[in-house]
Scaffold this motif. Structure first.
Motif: not given
Length: 80
Positions: A19-29, A51-60
């Motif tokens: 859950y902490v990892s999910l939250a920190s990844t969401a803040f990265g988004a 930004a598109a590549v970073s967004a793809a990394a966040i989604v993954t």
């Protein structure tokens, strides 16, 4: 390995850790969304691609964390 290191390693594989990892990844988004908006306003194609590549990394990353959460057998109503 020290006791503190073992604790940290086990936390990463716990539901709370996921859950902490999910939250920190969401803040990265949020940061990536700001980056994309600024790139669009400046008509900067290279920054927009970044930004598109970073967004793809966040989604993954979110997909991997979601899979880990399901593997841990979370009974959360939202996860189904």
């Amino acid at each position: 390995m020290s006791a503190m290191a073992k604790k940290a390693k086990n936390f990463k594989k716990s539901k709370t850790g996921v859950y902490v990892s999910l939250a920190s990844t969401a803040f990265g988004a949020i940061s990536v969304a700001k980056q994309a908006r600024l790139a669009r306003n400046d008509h900067d194609t290279l920054r927009l691609i970044d930004a598109a590549v970073s967004a793809a990394a966040i989604v993954t990353g979110l997909a991997i964390l979601y899979r880990e959460l399901k593997r841990l057998g979370d009974d959360d109503v939202l996860l189904g």
